[in-house]
Design an enzyme around this catalytic site. Structure first.
Site, PDB file in Angstrom:
ATOM      1  N   GLU A   6       0.811  -1.216   0.000  1.00 43.49           N
ATOM      2  CA  GLU A   6       0.000   0.000   0.000  1.00 43.49           C
ATOM      3  C   GLU A   6       0.843   1.266   0.000  1.00 43.49           C
ATOM      4  O   GLU A   6       0.380   2.312  -0.439  1.00 43.49           O
ATOM      5  CB  GLU A   6      -0.941   0.005   1.200  1.00 43.49           C
ATOM      6  CG  GLU A   6      -2.106   0.956   1.044  1.00 43.49           C
ATOM      7  CD  GLU A   6      -3.323   0.555   1.862  1.00 43.49           C
ATOM      8  OE1 GLU A   6      -3.980   1.450   2.386  1.00 43.49           O
ATOM      9  OE2 GLU A   6      -3.606  -0.657   1.967  1.00 43.49           O
ATOM     10  N   ASP A 106      -2.600  -3.287   3.051  1.00 37.93           N
ATOM     11  CA  ASP A 106      -2.880  -3.254   4.487  1.00 37.93           C
ATOM     12  C   ASP A 106      -3.954  -4.272   4.861  1.00 37.93           C
ATOM     13  O   ASP A 106      -4.896  -4.524   4.097  1.00 37.93           O
ATOM     14  CB  ASP A 106      -3.333  -1.858   4.915  1.00 37.93           C
ATOM     15  CG  ASP A 106      -2.166  -0.874   4.952  1.00 37.93           C
ATOM     16  OD1 ASP A 106      -1.018  -1.303   4.760  1.00 37.93           O
ATOM     17  OD2 ASP A 106      -2.408   0.328   5.173  1.00 37.93           O
ATOM     18  N   TYR A 318       0.173  -2.904  13.331  1.00 39.87           N
ATOM     19  CA  TYR A 318      -0.803  -2.247  12.467  1.00 39.87           C
ATOM     20  C   TYR A 318      -1.779  -1.436  13.310  1.00 39.87           C
ATOM     21  O   TYR A 318      -2.410  -1.966  14.225  1.00 39.87           O
ATOM     22  CB  TYR A 318      -1.560  -3.303  11.655  1.00 39.87           C
ATOM     23  CG  TYR A 318      -2.410  -2.720  10.560  1.00 39.87           C
ATOM     24  CD1 TYR A 318      -1.836  -1.966   9.552  1.00 39.87           C
ATOM     25  CD2 TYR A 318      -3.780  -2.928  10.530  1.00 39.87           C
ATOM     26  CE1 TYR A 318      -2.610  -1.423   8.537  1.00 39.87           C
ATOM     27  CE2 TYR A 318      -4.565  -2.390   9.520  1.00 39.87           C
ATOM     28  CZ  TYR A 318      -3.966  -1.643   8.530  1.00 39.87           C
ATOM     29  OH  TYR A 318      -4.739  -1.096   7.532  1.00 39.87           O
TER      30      TYR A 318
END
Length: 598
Positions: A6, A106, A318
């Protein structure tokens, strides 16, 4: 093989972790990385978010020639985003001749949708390409190598949900934005000249409604007078400040005080109760944003943007997650060991010496662990790479993680009540017995205000007393932290987009964030109150909550996306008709404000 990430930094990290040695080159002005993976040639490419977006066919984008109501009847189409064309060209160029394409976007619902956009573009130039989805929660060698060893299938139901939301929001937002804008221009074209518009968003506007509702409460609040007696009392051989309960009139307070001065004093209540203050549960996205706004004075959007940079450079996991339970697969000791050579090392080493019993929340999205540090670092390193604000976010994440593994703080809650005839005076206090997790997490530390130790029945003396006039106060302005909490309650936006809806209201000029407080502008007040009066459903957070629940049914496989989109459109067509009937009244109210702001 082609690997698509990404962001550029993640693509570079993948090349480094999978290949060791790698070289950088550019395609269509976009950086890409060559390396060897398991003896075969590989290329990794980083995008910049969505490369496609929904739009109406060109003929429907002429505002003056198309009735906004027609938009509810027209299908939207996926088109390339102008600002990401170079990434699209680079992707197509690199995809030609590749047998396998790894989708390393992601690991959230938006990433799933972007991965599918990649599939669509690759198939244009390489119909025979095979696709594999890889998901990882931290940009570390361990996470990435394991993800590529265990690729999975793309979650098409999640893609359907995201696309259904995007398509529905475009239709609703465009129709109401055009109706409001064209109505104002019909009343006074100078109030809103060509190139400017009044935007409506199915998430953005209910968020504004929450802020304006609080402001209306403040404006309509009528203060009420009351009186309290503040006194200095001697009890247990020590002086302490005490107060009475409110009196409705000064006369009532004066009578009570006069009688108290003639009466002997006795301690009627003396409570000293030990209580544990539990550490916070593991950190999810919304709590990171709320705590950064509340304690660091960093806006929610800025906090998440910084957290994502920390993630891409491998410092934290994340940051888009709804999970507040550490999974069994997360090696807590390894995380602590990673922190031993940081400013938090001494505390981490102390935790390593004992058993680890982390706190637990009650939410698990089954996709990502709570936000936690993945790489130890000091202030100098973080600030050199990402700036001072990044260090403050990193420090918050580290301290929060350590707090979840720490013992509770222990306090003694204290209360003393003294009676002088009919007058009761009270004092509340607090003594800290053990700082527990506050040692590493000072954000939540309570101030110590100890009271003397007395017993029920002890004598007390009234040394001085005075009557104070006070007024009830309006509710405070809504903080960004509180707004995020309400958005979560109503399901307005996702953990990935909540801060964006707040920010959109700011850039549209509907509200400001000052000192962590949400302050609606005159234009925001006028727009929200007009909609509340004439078309309440389109600003009602409950309506958005219901819409979000329907979209979740798509991801769960219980609802067909086409039926959900049709149902949403039909519902908002009714709201549109109600607003259209009142458009001139609303426009006149908005014109008055727009003229004043020019």
């Amino acid at each position: 093989m082609l690997i698509v990430a990404e962001k550029r930094s993640v693509a570079q990290a993948i090349a480094k972790f999978l290949g060791g040695a790698y070289s950088q080159f550019k395609v269509a002005g976009v950086a890409a990385y060559r390396f060897k993976y398991r003896g075969a040639a590989a290329v990794s490419l980083g995008l910049s978010g969505h490369i496609l977006d929904f739009d109406f066919p060109q003929e429907l984008n002429r505002w003056g020639a198309v009735d906004p109501a027609e938009l509810f009847e027209k299908a939207v189409v996926l088109v390339p985003r102008d600002e990401t064309l170079k990434y699209l060209f680079a992707l197509r160029a690199l995809a030609r001749g590749q047998d396998e394409v790894y989708l390393a976007l992601d690991a959230d619902s938006e990433g799933e949708a972007i991965a599918y956009e990649v599939v669509l573009q690759v198939k244009i130039v390489n119909p025979s390409a095979r696709f594999k989805r890889v998901r990882f929660n931290a940009v570390t060698k361990r996470e990435i190598t394991q993800a590529f060893e265990r690729p999975v299938e793309l979650d098409l139901k999640t893609v359907e949900k995201v696309f259904a939301r995007m398509a529905s929001d475009l239709t609703i937002g465009a129709a109401f934005t055009r109706l409001l804008t064209l109505s104002v221009r019909e009343v006074d074209s100078k109030a809103l000249p060509f190139g400017k518009f009044l935007s409506y968003g199915p998430c953005q506007t209910p968020v504004l409604g929450l802020v304006v509702s609080r402001e209306l409460e403040r404006m309509n609040f009528k203060p009420e007078e009351y009186f309290v007696i503040k006194a200095v009392v001697e009890a247990g051989g020590q002086k302490l400040e005490m107060r009475s309960k409110p009196f409705r009139s000064r006369e009532e307070a004066e009578r009570a005080l006069a009688e108290a001065r003639r009466a002997p004093g006795r301690v009627v209540e003396a409570k000293y109760e030990r209580a544990e203050v539990k550490p916070p549960v593991p950190l999810d996205t919304v709590e990171l944003e709320r705590r950064a706004s509340r304690w660091l004075n960093i806006r929610a959007k800025a906090a998440l943007d910084v957290a994502e940079e920390l993630y891409r450079l491998g410092y934290i996991s994340y940051p888009r997650t709804e999970t507040t339970i550490y999974p069994p697969t997360l090696d807590l000791k390894a995380v602590l060991e990673e922190l031993t050579n940081t400013p938090f090392g001494e505390y981490a080493e102390r935790l390593l010496k004992g058993p680890l019993t982390p706190t637990r929340g009650n939410s698990d999205d089954k996709a990502h662990p709570p936000i936690h540090p993945t790489k130890g670092a000091d202030r100098k390193e973080i600030e050199a790479r990402l700036g001072a604000r990044a260090w403050r976010i990193y420090e918050l994440v580290v301290r929060h993680f350590l707090a979840t593994l720490s013992p509770p703080a222990v306090v003694e809650r204290q209360k003393i009540a003294v009676a002088f005839g009919p007058l009761a005076l009270e004092a509340d206090g607090r003594r800290v017995l053990s700082r527990g997790y506050w040692e590493i997490y000072p954000y939540e530390e309570e101030e110590e205000k100890p009271l003397p130790y007395v017993r029920r029945g002890d004598a007390a003396a009234l040394l001085s007393a005075k009557i104070e006039r006070r007024e009830t106060e309006p509710p405070p302005r809504m903080t960004e932290s509180e707004l995020l909490k309400l958005m979560r309650r109503y399901g307005i936006g996702t953990d990935a987009t909540m801060q964006d809806h707040i920010h959109t209201n700011v850039i549209r000029g509907y509200m400001k964030i000052a000192g962590g407080k949400c302050v609606p502008t005159p234009l925001g007040m006028s727009l929200a109150t007009a909609l509340m009066k004439h078309a309440k459903p389109i600003i009602d957070p409950e309506v958005r909550s219901k819409m979000e629940a329907a979209l979740q049914e798509i991801a769960a496989g219980r609802m067909d996306s086409t039926k959900v989109i049709t149902s949403i459109r039909e519902e908002f067509k009714r709201y549109y008709k109600a607003l259209e009937d009142k458009k001139i009244e609303i426009a006149k109210e908005l014109v008055d404000v727009l003229r004043k702001t020019q």
